[in-house]
Design a protein around this motif. Sequence first.
Motif, PDB file in Angstrom:
ATOM      1  N   GLY A  15       0.834  -1.193   0.000  1.00  0.00           N
ATOM      2  CA  GLY A  15       0.000   0.000   0.000  1.00  0.00           C
ATOM      3  C   GLY A  15       0.868   1.242   0.000  1.00  0.00           C
ATOM      4  N   ALA A  16       0.575   2.163  -0.900  1.00  0.00           N
ATOM      5  CA  ALA A  16       1.355   3.401  -0.995  1.00  0.00           C
ATOM      6  C   ALA A  16       0.485   4.572  -0.553  1.00  0.00           C
ATOM      7  N   PHE A  17       0.983   5.324   0.425  1.00  0.00           N
ATOM      8  CA  PHE A  17       0.257   6.472   0.953  1.00  0.00           C
ATOM      9  C   PHE A  17       0.909   7.770   0.480  1.00  0.00           C
ATOM     10  N   GLU A  18       0.071   8.665   0.026  1.00  0.00           N
ATOM     11  CA  GLU A  18       0.485  10.039  -0.232  1.00  0.00           C
ATOM     12  C   GLU A  18      -0.206  10.894   0.826  1.00  0.00           C
ATOM     13  N   GLY A  19       0.528  11.233   1.881  1.00  0.00           N
ATOM     14  CA  GLY A  19      -0.107  11.848   3.032  1.00  0.00           C
ATOM     15  C   GLY A  19      -1.056  10.847   3.675  1.00  0.00           C
ATOM     16  N   GLU A  20      -2.288  11.263   3.929  1.00  0.00           N
ATOM     17  CA  GLU A  20      -3.276  10.368   4.525  1.00  0.00           C
ATOM     18  C   GLU A  20      -3.963   9.496   3.480  1.00  0.00           C
ATOM     19  N   ARG A  21      -3.800   9.817   2.230  1.00  0.00           N
ATOM     20  CA  ARG A  21      -4.526   9.108   1.173  1.00  0.00           C
ATOM     21  C   ARG A  21      -3.807   7.827   0.775  1.00  0.00           C
ATOM     22  N   LEU A  22      -4.538   6.730   0.754  1.00  0.00           N
ATOM     23  CA  LEU A  22      -4.018   5.465   0.247  1.00  0.00           C
ATOM     24  C   LEU A  22      -4.103   5.514  -1.271  1.00  0.00           C
ATOM     25  N   ALA A  23      -2.962   5.766  -1.909  1.00  0.00           N
ATOM     26  CA  ALA A  23      -2.946   6.017  -3.350  1.00  0.00           C
ATOM     27  C   ALA A  23      -3.234   4.753  -4.153  1.00  0.00           C
ATOM     28  N   PHE A  24      -2.668   3.638  -3.729  1.00  0.00           N
ATOM     29  CA  PHE A  24      -2.945   2.375  -4.418  1.00  0.00           C
ATOM     30  C   PHE A  24      -2.565   1.205  -3.540  1.00  0.00           C
ATOM     31  N   VAL A  25      -3.175   0.064  -3.865  1.00  0.00           N
ATOM     32  CA  VAL A  25      -2.867  -1.209  -3.215  1.00  0.00           C
ATOM     33  C   VAL A  25      -2.616  -2.237  -4.306  1.00  0.00           C
ATOM     34  N   ARG A  26      -1.513  -2.946  -4.185  1.00  0.00           N
ATOM     35  CA  ARG A  26      -1.205  -4.023  -5.124  1.00  0.00           C
ATOM     36  C   ARG A  26      -0.757  -5.242  -4.327  1.00  0.00           C
ATOM     37  N   ARG A  27      -0.838  -6.404  -4.947  1.00  0.00           N
ATOM     38  CA  ARG A  27      -0.536  -7.637  -4.232  1.00  0.00           C
ATOM     39  C   ARG A  27       0.396  -8.535  -5.037  1.00  0.00           C
ATOM     40  N   LEU A  28       1.263  -9.207  -4.303  1.00  0.00           N
ATOM     41  CA  LEU A  28       2.155 -10.220  -4.860  1.00  0.00           C
ATOM     42  C   LEU A  28       1.891 -11.538  -4.143  1.00  0.00           C
ATOM     43  N   PRO A  29       2.111 -12.668  -4.803  1.00  0.00           N
ATOM     44  CA  PRO A  29       2.028 -13.941  -4.079  1.00  0.00           C
ATOM     45  C   PRO A  29       3.167 -14.049  -3.069  1.00  0.00           C
ATOM     46  N   SER A  30       2.903 -14.679  -1.944  1.00  0.00           N
ATOM     47  CA  SER A  30       3.936 -14.880  -0.915  1.00  0.00           C
ATOM     48  C   SER A  30       4.826 -16.055  -1.317  1.00  0.00           C
ATOM     49  N   ASP A  31       5.694 -15.780  -2.278  1.00  0.00           N
ATOM     50  CA  ASP A  31       6.583 -16.803  -2.844  1.00  0.00           C
ATOM     51  C   ASP A  31       7.791 -16.989  -1.941  1.00  0.00           C
ATOM     52  N   ARG A  32       7.813 -18.087  -1.213  1.00  0.00           N
ATOM     53  CA  ARG A  32       8.892 -18.333  -0.260  1.00  0.00           C
ATOM     54  C   ARG A  32      10.202 -18.719  -0.931  1.00  0.00           C
ATOM     55  N   ASP A  33      10.186 -18.924  -2.244  1.00  0.00           N
ATOM     56  CA  ASP A  33      11.399 -19.309  -2.966  1.00  0.00           C
ATOM     57  C   ASP A  33      12.149 -18.125  -3.562  1.00  0.00           C
ATOM     58  N   MET A  34      11.555 -16.937  -3.546  1.00  0.00           N
ATOM     59  CA  MET A  34      12.237 -15.803  -4.168  1.00  0.00           C
ATOM     60  C   MET A  34      13.311 -15.245  -3.240  1.00  0.00           C
ATOM     61  N   ASP A  35      14.372 -14.731  -3.855  1.00  0.00           N
ATOM     62  CA  ASP A  35      15.423 -14.073  -3.080  1.00  0.00           C
ATOM     63  C   ASP A  35      15.206 -12.565  -3.133  1.00  0.00           C
ATOM     64  N   ALA A  36      16.093 -11.807  -2.507  1.00  0.00           N
ATOM     65  CA  ALA A  36      15.922 -10.362  -2.430  1.00  0.00           C
ATOM     66  C   ALA A  36      15.930  -9.711  -3.812  1.00  0.00           C
ATOM     67  N   GLY A  37      16.781 -10.201  -4.703  1.00  0.00           N
ATOM     68  CA  GLY A  37      16.847  -9.628  -6.046  1.00  0.00           C
ATOM     69  C   GLY A  37      15.548  -9.818  -6.801  1.00  0.00           C
ATOM     70  N   ALA A  38      14.992 -11.038  -6.747  1.00  0.00           N
ATOM     71  CA  ALA A  38      13.724 -11.309  -7.417  1.00  0.00           C
ATOM     72  C   ALA A  38      12.598 -10.491  -6.807  1.00  0.00           C
ATOM     73  N   CYS A  39      12.619 -10.365  -5.486  1.00  0.00           N
ATOM     74  CA  CYS A  39      11.593  -9.573  -4.808  1.00  0.00           C
ATOM     75  C   CYS A  39      11.690  -8.107  -5.211  1.00  0.00           C
TER      76      CYS A  39
END
Length: 257
Positions: A15-39
């Motif tokens: 979730g990205a906030f611009e001040g008090e406003r929630l500008a957008f919400v996006r979702r990723l799968p909780s992929d336990r196999d990804m490393d920091a670079g892939a994330c």
Amino acid sequence: MLLTIDIGNTTIALGAFEGERLAFVRRLPSDRDMDAGACARRLLEQLALENAGPQDLEGAVLCSVVPALTAVVNRAVEQLTGRTPLVVARPEDAGLRIGNYDQSNLGMDRVVDCAAALARWKPPLAVFDMGTATTLSVLDEAGVFQGGMILPGLRLSVDALSARAAQLPPISFEPPAGLIGTDTVSCMQYGALYGAAATVEGIAARLEEQLGSALTVVLTGGLGRHILPLLRRPVEYEPQLQLLGLRAIYLHAQNKQ
């Protein structure tokens, strides 16, 4: 822009906030196999879909119920922004007081839920978060976390039923046309949805008996919207309670510096 990250068992909510406003919400799968670079690449892709980039982020805060992903996402944010995100790791980080509860296994998602609920509503409170699991967090009249319950989530319950019973198919959650199912699929749908609604109502009523006073029921989580129309008692519904709580915790930490 403040980036809030809620790492759940099934999805990672951004979730990205611009001040008090929630500008957008996006979702990723909780992929336990990804490393920091892939994330980091996946985070960058999600930001780009909103015409945003690392240069737009002034800070980040995260909570996690998936230990294997906490450090991964933390490093990914550092790679993208050059800043270390605030990680909610203890109730103290959220300013939450704990009663007689074993804090060693208290999920930070419940801590954030409680912090957000206390910022908006007067206790006592019962916070139902309907995700992969359904969690109940109870706050007494003084706003102290007393504990609660953890139940199988709505989706998890029906998937388990379909998997273990040969004649029961997978189902989706459609608004019920009535109370009595007239075929196998509608029986499963109605049983799951009305069963979840009755659980919220029944537990809330018993809590009020035990506490000796009326309480405010707060409903959140990705699956909460399916039972909201079926509830016969007033509830406060906030689907983005976790993200709002993370923002409040981040601002609280900034003000302490």
